[in-house]
Each structure stands twice: as C-alpha cells, then as structure tokens.
Motif scaffolding. Structure first.
Motif, PDB file in Angstrom:
ATOM      1  N   ILE A 235       8.902  53.366 102.676  1.00  0.00           N
ATOM      2  CA  ILE A 235       9.023  52.334 103.458  1.00  0.00           C
ATOM      3  C   ILE A 235      10.238  51.668 103.412  1.00  0.00           C
ATOM      4  N   LEU A 236      10.784  51.404 102.252  1.00  0.00           N
ATOM      5  CA  LEU A 236      12.317  50.763 102.189  1.00  0.00           C
ATOM      6  C   LEU A 236      13.585  51.464 102.420  1.00  0.00           C
ATOM      7  N   LEU A 237      13.493  52.891 101.850  1.00  0.00           N
ATOM      8  CA  LEU A 237      14.542  53.508 101.962  1.00  0.00           C
ATOM      9  C   LEU A 237      15.346  53.564 103.302  1.00  0.00           C
ATOM     10  N   PRO A 238      14.352  53.730 104.334  1.00  0.00           N
ATOM     11  CA  PRO A 238      15.127  53.810 105.685  1.00  0.00           C
ATOM     12  C   PRO A 238      15.581  52.696 106.264  1.00  0.00           C
ATOM     13  N   GLY A 239      15.412  51.496 105.779  1.00  0.00           N
ATOM     14  CA  GLY A 239      16.193  50.069 106.175  1.00  0.00           C
ATOM     15  C   GLY A 239      15.294  49.460 107.262  1.00  0.00           C
ATOM     16  N   PRO A 240      14.045  49.474 106.944  1.00  0.00           N
ATOM     17  CA  PRO A 240      13.111  48.934 108.184  1.00  0.00           C
ATOM     18  C   PRO A 240      13.715  47.638 108.611  1.00  0.00           C
ATOM     19  N   PRO A 241      13.117  47.274 110.009  1.00  0.00           N
ATOM     20  CA  PRO A 241      13.658  45.790 110.367  1.00  0.00           C
ATOM     21  C   PRO A 241      12.462  44.815 109.504  1.00  0.00           C
ATOM     22  N   VAL A 242      12.645  43.676 109.940  1.00  0.00           N
ATOM     23  CA  VAL A 242      11.992  42.596 109.028  1.00  0.00           C
ATOM     24  C   VAL A 242      10.440  42.816 109.480  1.00  0.00           C
ATOM     25  N   TRP A 243      10.137  43.150 110.638  1.00  0.00           N
ATOM     26  CA  TRP A 243       8.681  43.247 111.176  1.00  0.00           C
ATOM     27  C   TRP A 243       8.002  44.152 110.383  1.00  0.00           C
ATOM     28  N   SER A 288      17.479  51.816  96.499  1.00  0.00           N
ATOM     29  CA  SER A 288      17.390  52.796  95.449  1.00  0.00           C
ATOM     30  C   SER A 288      17.429  52.298  93.941  1.00  0.00           C
ATOM     31  N   GLY A 289      18.426  51.336  93.729  1.00  0.00           N
ATOM     32  CA  GLY A 289      18.499  50.791  92.488  1.00  0.00           C
ATOM     33  C   GLY A 289      17.225  49.927  92.265  1.00  0.00           C
ATOM     34  N   LEU A 290      16.649  49.183  93.036  1.00  0.00           N
ATOM     35  CA  LEU A 290      15.201  48.564  92.853  1.00  0.00           C
ATOM     36  C   LEU A 290      14.240  49.463  92.454  1.00  0.00           C
ATOM     37  N   LEU A 291      14.037  50.566  93.161  1.00  0.00           N
ATOM     38  CA  LEU A 291      13.054  51.482  92.894  1.00  0.00           C
ATOM     39  C   LEU A 291      13.192  52.152  91.616  1.00  0.00           C
ATOM     40  N   VAL A 292      14.408  52.709  91.418  1.00  0.00           N
ATOM     41  CA  VAL A 292      14.569  53.513  90.132  1.00  0.00           C
ATOM     42  C   VAL A 292      14.435  52.600  88.865  1.00  0.00           C
ATOM     43  N   ASP A 293      14.657  51.198  88.967  1.00  0.00           N
ATOM     44  CA  ASP A 293      14.378  50.067  87.996  1.00  0.00           C
ATOM     45  C   ASP A 293      13.017  49.867  87.797  1.00  0.00           C
ATOM     46  N   ARG A 294      12.286  49.997  88.913  1.00  0.00           N
ATOM     47  CA  ARG A 294      11.050  49.704  88.971  1.00  0.00           C
ATOM     48  C   ARG A 294       9.977  50.872  88.220  1.00  0.00           C
ATOM     49  N   VAL A 295      10.451  51.913  88.536  1.00  0.00           N
ATOM     50  CA  VAL A 295       9.897  53.281  87.952  1.00  0.00           C
ATOM     51  C   VAL A 295      10.143  53.191  86.227  1.00  0.00           C
ATOM     52  N   VAL A 296      11.438  52.958  85.992  1.00  0.00           N
ATOM     53  CA  VAL A 296      11.913  53.070  84.456  1.00  0.00           C
ATOM     54  C   VAL A 296      10.956  51.902  83.929  1.00  0.00           C
ATOM     55  N   GLU A 297      11.053  50.327  84.472  1.00  0.00           N
ATOM     56  CA  GLU A 297      10.431  49.309  83.853  1.00  0.00           C
ATOM     57  C   GLU A 297       8.944  49.522  83.587  1.00  0.00           C
ATOM     58  N   THR A 298       8.337  50.139  84.844  1.00  0.00           N
ATOM     59  CA  THR A 298       6.831  50.452  84.856  1.00  0.00           C
ATOM     60  C   THR A 298       6.545  51.510  83.686  1.00  0.00           C
ATOM     61  N   ALA A 299       7.352  52.406  83.303  1.00  0.00           N
ATOM     62  CA  ALA A 299       7.286  53.236  82.192  1.00  0.00           C
ATOM     63  C   ALA A 299       7.277  52.415  80.747  1.00  0.00           C
ATOM     64  N   LEU A 300       8.347  51.735  80.777  1.00  0.00           N
ATOM     65  CA  LEU A 300       8.554  51.160  79.663  1.00  0.00           C
ATOM     66  C   LEU A 300       7.448  49.902  79.125  1.00  0.00           C
ATOM     67  N   GLY A 301       7.030  49.099  80.387  1.00  0.00           N
ATOM     68  CA  GLY A 301       6.204  48.071  80.136  1.00  0.00           C
ATOM     69  C   GLY A 301       4.810  48.697  79.896  1.00  0.00           C
ATOM     70  N   GLY A 302       4.626  49.738  80.665  1.00  0.00           N
ATOM     71  CA  GLY A 302       3.277  50.537  80.530  1.00  0.00           C
ATOM     72  C   GLY A 302       3.125  51.071  79.098  1.00  0.00           C
TER      73      GLY A 302
END
Length: 328
Positions: A235-243, A288-302
């Motif tokens: 959803i986010l990587l293509p840079g969608p409009p706010v709608w 891209s940084g947001l998503l990578v951080d989310r995966v890494v932190e999900t693994a860490l927190g999980g």
C-alpha cells in the motif's frame, strides 16, 4: 474513521489525522454487548483513549527524554490493565492505549498545539461513540420480533472493583513491564529507528489477564504482524495519495473490529496496516525504513514476549504441580 479523516483532509489538516484516528479507536470496544452496558464500556474506553492521547501530547510538548517517556509508558500499561480489568472491557489488552501514547509522544508538538490536537481526538472519539451506539436507535425503529434481523448481544461485562487485588492482573502487568523494558532497551541499543514498535509488539503478543499462556497464540500474533507489514508495503511503497491512506485506515479498523474477538493473529493482519498508516500520517518518514524497522522490531518484541510466555507457563505449571503434591 472515514468521516472525521475526510473532514480533516478537506480542512487541510492531515497532520491532525493521527489524533482523530486514535479517538476513533473507541469504536473497537463494546462489541456484542447490550446497549445499556455498551454505553458504559465505550465511555470508559473513550476516557482511556483520550487520556493516552493527552498524556502523549504533553510528553511531546515537553520534549521528554527517553527515561521520562519510558516511565510514562509504564504508567499507561499499569493504569490501562487496571482500567480494562476493572470495567470488564474487551479487547482485554492495553494495546490501543499504549499505541496512542507512544505515537502521540513521538510527534513533534508545541504547547499551544496540545489542546487543539486533543480536541480533535475528543471529536473523533465522540463521533465513534455515536456510531457505536447508533444500533440502539435502529433496534428501536425496527423491532426484531422474529429474532432474525439483528444479531444477539450476549456479552455481559461486569465491573470488578477488586481487580486491583487480583494476582493474575498484576502478573499480566508485571509481564508487560518486563517485556517493554527489555524489548525497548534492546531496540535502543541496536539503534532501530522506531524502538516503540518493539514495545507495541510485546503488548500485542502477551496474553491479557487470565488468558492462557499459549506459544501457538504468540506465534499467530507474530506472524499476523509480519504479514500485516507485507500488506502495508504493497500500500505505502507506491506513494499513494492521502485518500488511499484514509481508506486503508478505514478498512484496517473494520477488519480489526470484525476479527479481534475471533482470532487475534488474523486481526493483526488489519491492525498492522492501520497502525503503520496512522504512524506515517502523524510523522511521515521514508516508507522502506519504516517497514524494515517494523519487521525487525516485531521480531524483537515478539521474541521477548514469547520468552516471557514460555517462562510464565513453566512457572505456573510448577506452581500447580507443587500445589497438587501437597498433602490434603
């Protein structure tokens, strides 16, 4: 979600969307409850959400250091679990209170913006309250004499004023406090860009007070979050409009409401895009940084939460064995 966010877009205040969204999460509570009880549940949940938003805003305006933010997080967890356990709320987790606090505390805020942003949250919560309670009017307007028009409302939440004395409640609080300190500390040491995601992952994986400490459920929640990150990437990587972002938040909220009482892991498939999109709206960063951080932190927190689940289950089993081995 859609109507408050659309109003903000038209008004040119997309930067306030995060507060309307968190206020709107009030609608996640009170499902399947008779309306006289739902009014109480949703009102209490609304106070919890607004308190978390307001607390996060004050911390952001103060420019609170990490130590103060951590102490604030611990307070939100303690009060959140006690509030939910006392009022018998469902979902029975402080996840959404923690989520609201951590994100709002990270968004740069001036003191003169605290009240307007909180009022946006109040408006979002009030609108969610009205929508959540609107079924009462529908049932009054179209009485369901045959029992086939409206679904039953079987949940009967009870207020437990002695919840603060329940050992299981404090066990849950202790687990979450240890988990967020360990996961958050590791995330800071590693230098991950969004360490609060590790904290949110811990709270998402750990069971609420009295629930089974199941490793399978923990894995479901971890995999649900990771799958949700992959959906968010599309959803986010293509840079969608706010709608498109508003639609993503609305669909995420809808899926979370439908699934959270049936399969929490599946619900996270919707909660994660909702959470990441809200975070992106509130404090835009490279996707891209947001998503990578989310995966890494999900693994860490999980992983931290899974260790706590396994250790707690083993400790409870040993305690039960000792009790069973005592002479009568």
């Amino acid at each position: 979600m859609v109507i408050p966010l659309t109003v903000l877009v038209v008004a040119g205040r997309v930067d306030w969307a995060v507060y309307a969204t968190f206020g709107g999460m009030t609608a996640l509570f009170g499902r399947s409850e008779p309306y006289r009880l739902r009014a109480r549940s949703v009102s209490i949940a609304m106070l919890g959400m607004l308190g978390s938003i307001g607390f996060g805003l004050v911390m952001a305006a103060l420019g609170a250091p990490l130590a103060a933010l951590t102490l604030g997080l611990m307070l939100v967890i303690v009060l959140g679990v006690l509030l939910i356990s006392t009022a018998g709320l469902f979902p029975g987790t402080p996840l959404f209170f923690v989520f609201a606090y951590t994100v709002c505390a990270q968004v740069p805020t001036d003191f003169d913006q605290v009240l307007p942003r909180l009022l946006v949250g109040v408006a979002g919560a009030a609108f969610a309250w009205l929508v959540t309670m609107s079924g009462w009017l529908l049932r009054r307007a179209a009485p369901d004499r045959g029992g086939s028009l409206f679904k039953p409302l079987p949940r009967q939440p009870t207020v437990n004023l002695a919840a603060y004395r329940d050992k299981l409640v404090w066990l849950s609080i202790g687990q979450m406090l240890v988990g967020v300190l360990v996961a958050g500390g590791l995330a800071v040491l590693v230098g991950i860009g969004h360490p609060y995601w590790a904290v949110v992952s811990v709270v998402a994986v750990l069971p609420p007070p009295g629930a089974r400490h199941s490793t399978s459920r923990a894995f479901h929640r971890i995999f649900g979050t990771v799958a949700g990150v992959l959906v968010t990437a599309l959803i986010l990587l293509p840079g969608p409009p706010v709608w498109v972002l508003i639609l993503t938040i609305a669909i995420g909220q809808f899926g979370a409401e439908i699934l959270i009482g049936r399969h929490y892991g599946a619900a996270l498939l919707f909660i994660t895009p909702l959470a990441l999109t809200v975070s992106h709206l509130g404090n835009p960063a490279p996707v891209s940084g947001l998503l990578v951080d989310r995966v890494v932190e999900t693994a860490l927190g999980g992983a931290v939460a899974l260790v706590i689940v396994v250790a707690t289950r083993a400790a409870l089993a040993r305690a039960a064995a000792r009790r069973g081995g005592l002479p009568s």
